[in-house]
Design a protein around this motif. Structure first.
Motif, PDB file in Angstrom:
ATOM      1  N   GLY A 102     -23.100   3.856  17.920  1.00 21.72           N
ATOM      2  CA  GLY A 102     -22.253   2.719  17.507  1.00 21.72           C
ATOM      3  C   GLY A 102     -22.097   2.545  16.086  1.00 21.72           C
ATOM      4  N   GLN A 103     -22.521   3.408  15.145  1.00 17.67           N
ATOM      5  CA  GLN A 103     -22.082   3.429  13.825  1.00 17.67           C
ATOM      6  C   GLN A 103     -20.822   4.539  13.759  1.00 17.67           C
ATOM      7  OE1 GLN A 103     -24.945   4.777  11.015  1.00 17.67           O
ATOM      8  NE2 GLN A 103     -24.593   6.829  11.656  1.00 17.67           N
ATOM      9  N   THR A 104     -20.016   4.342  12.659  1.00 10.73           N
ATOM     10  CA  THR A 104     -18.851   5.061  12.696  1.00 10.73           C
ATOM     11  C   THR A 104     -19.338   6.629  12.422  1.00 10.73           C
ATOM     12  OG1 THR A 104     -17.603   3.175  11.470  1.00 10.73           O
ATOM     13  CG2 THR A 104     -16.895   5.869  11.250  1.00 10.73           C
ATOM     14  N   LYS A 119     -25.277  10.200  29.619  1.00 14.67           N
ATOM     15  CA  LYS A 119     -25.550  10.850  28.070  1.00 14.67           C
ATOM     16  C   LYS A 119     -24.203  10.320  27.394  1.00 14.67           C
ATOM     17  CE  LYS A 119     -28.762  14.362  29.100  1.00 14.67           C
ATOM     18  NZ  LYS A 119     -28.817  16.019  28.633  1.00 14.67           N
ATOM     19  N   PRO A 120     -24.551  10.084  26.179  1.00 19.87           N
ATOM     20  CA  PRO A 120     -23.419   9.822  25.211  1.00 19.87           C
ATOM     21  C   PRO A 120     -22.655  10.967  25.100  1.00 19.87           C
ATOM     22  CG  PRO A 120     -25.595   9.686  23.980  1.00 19.87           C
ATOM     23  CD  PRO A 120     -25.939   9.666  25.640  1.00 19.87           C
ATOM     24  N   VAL A 121     -21.374  11.007  24.609  1.00 17.98           N
ATOM     25  CA  VAL A 121     -20.715  12.167  24.253  1.00 17.98           C
ATOM     26  C   VAL A 121     -21.030  12.848  23.018  1.00 17.98           C
ATOM     27  CG1 VAL A 121     -18.602  11.258  25.545  1.00 17.98           C
ATOM     28  CG2 VAL A 121     -18.731  10.572  23.328  1.00 17.98           C
ATOM     29  N   PRO A 122     -20.558  14.137  22.940  1.00 17.15           N
ATOM     30  CA  PRO A 122     -21.227  14.580  21.493  1.00 17.15           C
ATOM     31  C   PRO A 122     -20.281  13.659  20.406  1.00 17.15           C
ATOM     32  CG  PRO A 122     -20.661  16.169  23.202  1.00 17.15           C
ATOM     33  CD  PRO A 122     -20.144  14.977  23.854  1.00 17.15           C
ATOM     34  N   LYS A 182     -35.609  -2.922  28.566  1.00 16.12           N
ATOM     35  CA  LYS A 182     -34.041  -3.067  27.895  1.00 16.12           C
ATOM     36  C   LYS A 182     -33.890  -1.764  27.168  1.00 16.12           C
ATOM     37  CE  LYS A 182     -34.553  -7.738  27.040  1.00 16.12           C
ATOM     38  NZ  LYS A 182     -34.756  -9.117  25.893  1.00 16.12           N
ATOM     39  N   GLY A 183     -32.999  -1.609  26.392  1.00 19.54           N
ATOM     40  CA  GLY A 183     -32.710  -0.395  25.662  1.00 19.54           C
ATOM     41  C   GLY A 183     -31.306   0.469  26.175  1.00 19.54           C
ATOM     42  N   GLN A 184     -30.948   1.446  25.618  1.00 20.14           N
ATOM     43  CA  GLN A 184     -29.765   1.885  26.075  1.00 20.14           C
ATOM     44  C   GLN A 184     -30.237   2.828  27.186  1.00 20.14           C
ATOM     45  OE1 GLN A 184     -28.543   5.192  23.404  1.00 20.14           O
ATOM     46  NE2 GLN A 184     -26.473   5.275  24.156  1.00 20.14           N
ATOM     47  N   LYS A 185     -31.262   3.258  27.479  1.00 20.88           N
ATOM     48  CA  LYS A 185     -31.706   4.164  28.709  1.00 20.88           C
ATOM     49  C   LYS A 185     -32.078   3.341  29.925  1.00 20.88           C
ATOM     50  CE  LYS A 185     -33.354   8.342  26.301  1.00 20.88           C
ATOM     51  NZ  LYS A 185     -34.521   9.197  26.119  1.00 20.88           N
TER      52      LYS A 185
END
Length: 197
Positions: A79-81, A71-74, A61-64
């Protein structure tokens, strides 16, 4: 000393073995890649015997572990604001705005007194740049009035803009200010006339 001698002899032997001619003649049936030049493709998710089955080397599991998740954007904070969204914004960037290089009268007079600019000729923006009185021209040159009380040089100068104080000081000294607001292309041709012959 003994180990060094053994290492040297072994190295010499391996070099000699590498340059020996092949035992069999080379033909189309015996052509092959060098050892280690080609590796097998890693096949994941093909059973436990390979060591890369089930989770395919991604762990549990997990994001990876998710598919199609690069890769998440800069600025992404899980998920938090994000901070950039939580702080207020003010103002805007004017895409039609212009930046003028500022030049004060006291600096101009110093350049004339030290002989870096010839006051007997009309002073253009190119002359100011060539004499290093200004170091760059973004969208033009704006003449400002710092040092207007002691300005005594009768000059003819061509700039993009000028403050009212600067114009009055130059005219009081017997000079003249010409405002020529050039666009980007005309300004480039004015600074580098050799490129537009």
């Amino acid at each position: 000393m003994f180990r060094f001698a053994r290492f040297t002899s072994a190295r010499t032997f391996s070099t000699q073995a590498a340059i020996q001619p092949p035992k069999q003649p080379i033909h189309l049936g015996s052509l092959a890649d060098n050892a280690g030049a080609v590796t097998q493709r890693k096949r994941v998710g093909r059973g436990p015997g390979s060591g890369l089955g089930k989770t395919a080397g991604r762990g549990h599991k997990g994001q990876k572990a998710r598919a199609g998740n690069g890769k998440p954007v800069p600025g992404f904070e899980g998920g938090q604001t994000p901070l950039i969204k939580s702080i207020p914004k003010r103002g805007f960037y004017n895409i039609h705005g212009k930046e003028y290089h500022q030049l004060n009268l006291d600096r101009l007079q110093h350049w004339i007194q030290t002989g870096r600019i010839d006051a007997s000729k009309p002073i253009t923006m190119k002359a100011l740049l060539d004499s290093r009185c200004i170091h760059k021209i973004q969208d033009g040159v704006k003449l400002l009035g710092v040092g207007s009380e002691s300005f005594t040089q009768p000059i003819q100068i061509e700039v993009s803009k000028a403050s009212q104080t600067a114009i009055e000081a130059i005219e009081k000294a017997g000079g003249k200010v010409t405002l020529c607001n050039l666009n980007k292309l005309a300004l480039r041709a004015h600074i580098h006339p050799e490129k537009y012959m």
